[in-house]
Design a protein around this motif. Structure first.
Motif, PDB file in Angstrom:
ATOM      1  N   HIS A  68       0.808  -1.204   0.000  1.00  0.00           N
ATOM      2  CA  HIS A  68       0.000   0.000   0.000  1.00  0.00           C
ATOM      3  C   HIS A  68       0.856   1.277   0.000  1.00  0.00           C
ATOM      4  CE1 HIS A  68      -2.769  -3.217   1.105  1.00  0.00           C
ATOM      5  NE2 HIS A  68      -3.775  -2.401   0.764  1.00  0.00           N
ATOM      6  N   VAL A  69       0.578   2.204   0.908  1.00  0.00           N
ATOM      7  CA  VAL A  69       1.286   3.495   0.924  1.00  0.00           C
ATOM      8  C   VAL A  69       2.786   3.293   1.126  1.00  0.00           C
ATOM      9  CG1 VAL A  69       1.564   5.662   2.189  1.00  0.00           C
ATOM     10  CG2 VAL A  69      -0.738   4.792   1.684  1.00  0.00           C
ATOM     11  N   THR A  70       3.152   2.394   2.031  1.00  0.00           N
ATOM     12  CA  THR A  70       4.573   2.154   2.298  1.00  0.00           C
ATOM     13  C   THR A  70       5.280   1.646   1.050  1.00  0.00           C
ATOM     14  OG1 THR A  70       4.012   1.596   4.581  1.00  0.00           O
ATOM     15  CG2 THR A  70       6.205   0.972   3.805  1.00  0.00           C
ATOM     16  N   ALA A  71       4.685   0.681   0.376  1.00  0.00           N
ATOM     17  CA  ALA A  71       5.288   0.149  -0.844  1.00  0.00           C
ATOM     18  C   ALA A  71       5.392   1.227  -1.921  1.00  0.00           C
ATOM     19  CB  ALA A  71       4.470  -1.029  -1.359  1.00  0.00           C
ATOM     20  N   ALA A  72       4.334   2.006  -2.070  1.00  0.00           N
ATOM     21  CA  ALA A  72       4.347   3.051  -3.100  1.00  0.00           C
ATOM     22  C   ALA A  72       5.525   4.000  -2.902  1.00  0.00           C
ATOM     23  CB  ALA A  72       3.032   3.822  -3.080  1.00  0.00           C
ATOM     24  N   LEU A  73       5.732   4.437  -1.678  1.00  0.00           N
ATOM     25  CA  LEU A  73       6.812   5.393  -1.428  1.00  0.00           C
ATOM     26  C   LEU A  73       8.184   4.735  -1.547  1.00  0.00           C
ATOM     27  CD1 LEU A  73       5.170   7.427   1.458  1.00  0.00           C
ATOM     28  CD2 LEU A  73       5.435   8.086  -0.932  1.00  0.00           C
ATOM     29  N   LEU A  74       8.310   3.492  -1.129  1.00  0.00           N
ATOM     30  CA  LEU A  74       9.585   2.791  -1.296  1.00  0.00           C
ATOM     31  C   LEU A  74       9.913   2.586  -2.774  1.00  0.00           C
ATOM     32  CD1 LEU A  74       9.310   0.111   1.540  1.00  0.00           C
ATOM     33  CD2 LEU A  74      10.867   2.081   1.489  1.00  0.00           C
ATOM     34  N   LEU A  75       8.885   2.393  -3.591  1.00  0.00           N
ATOM     35  CA  LEU A  75       9.072   2.216  -5.026  1.00  0.00           C
ATOM     36  C   LEU A  75       9.253   3.534  -5.770  1.00  0.00           C
ATOM     37  CD1 LEU A  75       6.320  -0.493  -5.547  1.00  0.00           C
ATOM     38  CD2 LEU A  75       8.774  -0.851  -5.952  1.00  0.00           C
ATOM     39  N   GLY A  76       8.954   4.647  -5.095  1.00  0.00           N
ATOM     40  CA  GLY A  76       9.064   5.953  -5.735  1.00  0.00           C
ATOM     41  C   GLY A  76       7.815   6.388  -6.477  1.00  0.00           C
ATOM     42  N   LEU A  77       6.665   5.791  -6.157  1.00  0.00           N
ATOM     43  CA  LEU A  77       5.414   6.198  -6.795  1.00  0.00           C
ATOM     44  C   LEU A  77       4.865   7.429  -6.084  1.00  0.00           C
ATOM     45  CD1 LEU A  77       3.619   2.756  -7.300  1.00  0.00           C
ATOM     46  CD2 LEU A  77       5.353   3.859  -8.722  1.00  0.00           C
ATOM     47  N   PRO A  78       4.502   8.471  -6.816  1.00  0.00           N
ATOM     48  CA  PRO A  78       4.001   9.698  -6.178  1.00  0.00           C
ATOM     49  C   PRO A  78       2.610   9.509  -5.608  1.00  0.00           C
ATOM     50  CG  PRO A  78       3.878   9.888  -8.576  1.00  0.00           C
ATOM     51  CD  PRO A  78       4.592   8.590  -8.284  1.00  0.00           C
ATOM     52  N   LEU A  79       2.398  10.097  -4.445  1.00  0.00           N
ATOM     53  CA  LEU A  79       1.107  10.045  -3.759  1.00  0.00           C
ATOM     54  C   LEU A  79       0.667  11.462  -3.427  1.00  0.00           C
ATOM     55  CD1 LEU A  79       1.768   7.098  -1.270  1.00  0.00           C
ATOM     56  CD2 LEU A  79       0.487   7.011  -3.417  1.00  0.00           C
ATOM     57  N   ALA A 134       3.665   7.614  10.186  1.00  0.00           N
ATOM     58  CA  ALA A 134       2.470   6.761  10.174  1.00  0.00           C
ATOM     59  C   ALA A 134       2.865   5.284  10.256  1.00  0.00           C
ATOM     60  CB  ALA A 134       1.659   7.019   8.912  1.00  0.00           C
ATOM     61  N   GLY A 135       1.880   4.436  10.509  1.00  0.00           N
ATOM     62  CA  GLY A 135       2.136   3.005  10.558  1.00  0.00           C
ATOM     63  C   GLY A 135       2.602   2.470   9.222  1.00  0.00           C
ATOM     64  N   LEU A 136       3.502   1.498   9.257  1.00  0.00           N
ATOM     65  CA  LEU A 136       3.996   0.855   8.043  1.00  0.00           C
ATOM     66  C   LEU A 136       2.989  -0.195   7.589  1.00  0.00           C
ATOM     67  CD1 LEU A 136       7.669   0.316   9.241  1.00  0.00           C
ATOM     68  CD2 LEU A 136       6.939   1.957   7.494  1.00  0.00           C
ATOM     69  N   HIS A 137       2.641  -0.166   6.302  1.00  0.00           N
ATOM     70  CA  HIS A 137       1.704  -1.146   5.769  1.00  0.00           C
ATOM     71  C   HIS A 137       2.461  -2.439   5.469  1.00  0.00           C
ATOM     72  CE1 HIS A 137      -1.861   1.507   5.030  1.00  0.00           C
ATOM     73  NE2 HIS A 137      -0.910   2.426   5.167  1.00  0.00           N
ATOM     74  N   VAL A 138       2.045  -3.516   6.111  1.00  0.00           N
ATOM     75  CA  VAL A 138       2.720  -4.808   5.968  1.00  0.00           C
ATOM     76  C   VAL A 138       1.684  -5.861   5.592  1.00  0.00           C
ATOM     77  CG1 VAL A 138       4.106  -6.574   7.107  1.00  0.00           C
ATOM     78  CG2 VAL A 138       4.436  -4.160   7.687  1.00  0.00           C
ATOM     79  N   GLU A 169      -7.712   0.445  -3.133  1.00  0.00           N
ATOM     80  CA  GLU A 169      -8.495  -0.208  -2.094  1.00  0.00           C
ATOM     81  C   GLU A 169      -8.377   0.495  -0.745  1.00  0.00           C
ATOM     82  OE1 GLU A 169      -7.976  -4.389  -1.849  1.00  0.00           O
ATOM     83  OE2 GLU A 169      -7.981  -4.701  -4.008  1.00  0.00           O
ATOM     84  N   LEU A 170      -7.639   1.612  -0.699  1.00  0.00           N
ATOM     85  CA  LEU A 170      -7.532   2.359   0.552  1.00  0.00           C
ATOM     86  C   LEU A 170      -8.886   2.928   0.960  1.00  0.00           C
ATOM     87  CD1 LEU A 170      -4.196   4.295  -0.112  1.00  0.00           C
ATOM     88  CD2 LEU A 170      -4.524   2.405   1.506  1.00  0.00           C
ATOM     89  N   ARG A 171      -8.986   3.344   2.200  1.00  0.00           N
ATOM     90  CA  ARG A 171     -10.228   3.913   2.719  1.00  0.00           C
ATOM     91  C   ARG A 171     -10.765   4.997   1.797  1.00  0.00           C
ATOM     92  NH1 ARG A 171      -8.121   5.713   6.799  1.00  0.00           N
ATOM     93  NH2 ARG A 171      -8.136   7.938   6.322  1.00  0.00           N
ATOM     94  N   VAL A 207     -10.200 -10.412  -7.452  1.00  0.00           N
ATOM     95  CA  VAL A 207     -11.590 -10.849  -7.357  1.00  0.00           C
ATOM     96  C   VAL A 207     -12.356  -9.829  -6.525  1.00  0.00           C
ATOM     97  CG1 VAL A 207     -13.148 -12.672  -6.587  1.00  0.00           C
ATOM     98  CG2 VAL A 207     -10.882 -13.257  -7.524  1.00  0.00           C
ATOM     99  N   ARG A 208     -13.236  -9.082  -7.169  1.00  0.00           N
ATOM    100  CA  ARG A 208     -14.061  -8.074  -6.516  1.00  0.00           C
ATOM    101  C   ARG A 208     -13.254  -7.146  -5.595  1.00  0.00           C
ATOM    102  NH1 ARG A 208     -16.971 -12.707  -6.002  1.00  0.00           N
ATOM    103  NH2 ARG A 208     -16.468 -12.887  -3.797  1.00  0.00           N
ATOM    104  N   PRO A 209     -12.232  -6.480  -6.120  1.00  0.00           N
ATOM    105  CA  PRO A 209     -11.448  -5.583  -5.259  1.00  0.00           C
ATOM    106  C   PRO A 209     -12.247  -4.341  -4.895  1.00  0.00           C
ATOM    107  CG  PRO A 209     -10.794  -5.299  -7.541  1.00  0.00           C
ATOM    108  CD  PRO A 209     -11.769  -6.457  -7.513  1.00  0.00           C
ATOM    109  N   ARG A 210     -11.997  -3.813  -3.711  1.00  0.00           N
ATOM    110  CA  ARG A 210     -12.583  -2.523  -3.367  1.00  0.00           C
ATOM    111  C   ARG A 210     -11.994  -1.471  -4.303  1.00  0.00           C
ATOM    112  NH1 ARG A 210     -10.873  -4.414   1.462  1.00  0.00           N
ATOM    113  NH2 ARG A 210      -9.193  -2.856   1.570  1.00  0.00           N
TER     114      ARG A 210
END
Length: 326
Positions: free
Chosen positions: A72-83, A94-98, A143-145, A194-197
């Motif tokens: 999620h957010v943690t992976a995006a920032l580690l990969l360099g994806l802009p948020l 913030a909490g690390l998404h694991v 799929e985030l809130r 399969v039916r992702p939010r």
């Protein structure tokens, strides 16, 4: 006065380490609890307190089971994806998404936001730690809130994910192309869920994702024109002269009308870069192109946006009455 803690082996002094690794190297059990060490999470120890997102992730990874990956957010920032700026600002504290395999249940430890489903994601390695792949991370962002990201945020992140995947693929994506290995990877990742939010929002964003994008504001500038009803421009379109010699790579190019929009961000303020931009502009204009520089205010501030859209409508010979200019 207490005794000074015994020096750590060189292998452990270079970064976070696990209790298991300390034991493998013969360190006494109580050594890892001496006052010179910090404990970022259960089973992880370090000589220094991790501060940045990457430092925290590396430290947490040392104390977690191997069947885990940042997501999620943690992976995006580690990969360099802009948020969105808010998420990027909150991330360091913030909490690390694991994410864990579904069979292992939720990740439950202080400082982590737990997720399940790792068995259905591909992973990659960043700074030696497992991270959910760019394509799957892009799907997870949808799929985030509700209200955390919108469609445009997902297009920005999607364009960046595509650029990352394309660069790693080694495939040269042709100027003017709307597909690429990266675009196909995003389609495959979304269709495998399969039916992702957030599927409706992700599907809408995916229709607008393009290869060859170099920056978030190139994406937002393109979306400004597309949402107003303009013909879609080529992204970083290559312009050649009559002899077929390279002239320039235009940020946004309406080839048939010889109209170019060039986004000018902070890096463009540097004198040498600015000089190069001016030379490129002159070459394009010498070939009969109309060149409009776009700045952040032209996208985000209503009066500047309206003026920019009206200028481009005239340049492209598009009736403003047919556009959504606001």
């Amino acid at each position: 006065m207490g005794m000074r803690p015994r020096p750590l082996p060189d292998e452990l002094a270079s970064g976070p380490f696990s209790t298991v690794r300390a034991r493998e190297l013969g360190l006494p059990a109580m050594r890892v609890y001496r006052s010179d060490l910090v404990h970022p999470t259960h089973g992880a120890h370090s000589l220094t307190e991790p501060v940045t997102l990457a430092e925290r992730a590396v430290a947490y990874a040392a104390g977690m089971p191997s069947a885990r990956a940042f997501s999620h957010v943690t992976a995006a920032l580690l990969l360099g994806l802009p948020l969105p700026m808010r998420l990027e600002a909150e991330a360091p504290s913030a909490g690390l998404h694991v994410m864990a395999p579904t069979s292992d249940g939720w990740v439950e430890r202080a400082g982590c936001v737990g997720h399940r489903g790792l068995e259905s994601r591909r992973t990659t390695t960043v700074q030696g730690i497992a991270v959910v792949s760019a394509a799957d991370t892009w799907c997870d962002l949808g799929e985030l809130r509700r209200g955390t990201v919108d469609v445009d945020d997902l297009v920005v992140a999607g364009d960046a994910a595509v650029a990352l995947i394309d660069a790693r693929s080694g495939v040269r994506v042709r100027s003017g192309s709307v597909t690429s290995p990266g675009v196909r990877a995003l389609h495959e990742a979304l269709h495998s869920r399969v039916r992702p939010r957030g599927k409706v929002m992700l599907a809408e964003a995916l229709r607008l994702v393009r290869p060859r994008v170099a920056s978030p504001m190139e994406t937002r500038s393109r979306l400004m024109f597309v949402r107003a009803g303009f013909p879609e421009p080529e992204v970083n379109g290559v312009v050649v002269d009559e002899a077929g010699e390279f002239v320039a790579e235009a940020d946004l190019l309406w080839r048939s009308r010889r109209v170019v929009a060039e986004y000018q961000g902070a890096p463009h303020a540097e004198i040498r870069r600015r000089s190069g931009d001016e030379v490129r502009r002159r070459r394009l204009e010498a070939l009969g192109h109309t060149v409009r520089e776009i700045f952040s205010e032209d996208v985000h501030r209503t009066p500047r946006r309206v003026e920019t859209l009206l200028f481009m409508a005239r340049a492209l010979d598009v009736d403003p009455a047919t556009l959504l200019i606001a």
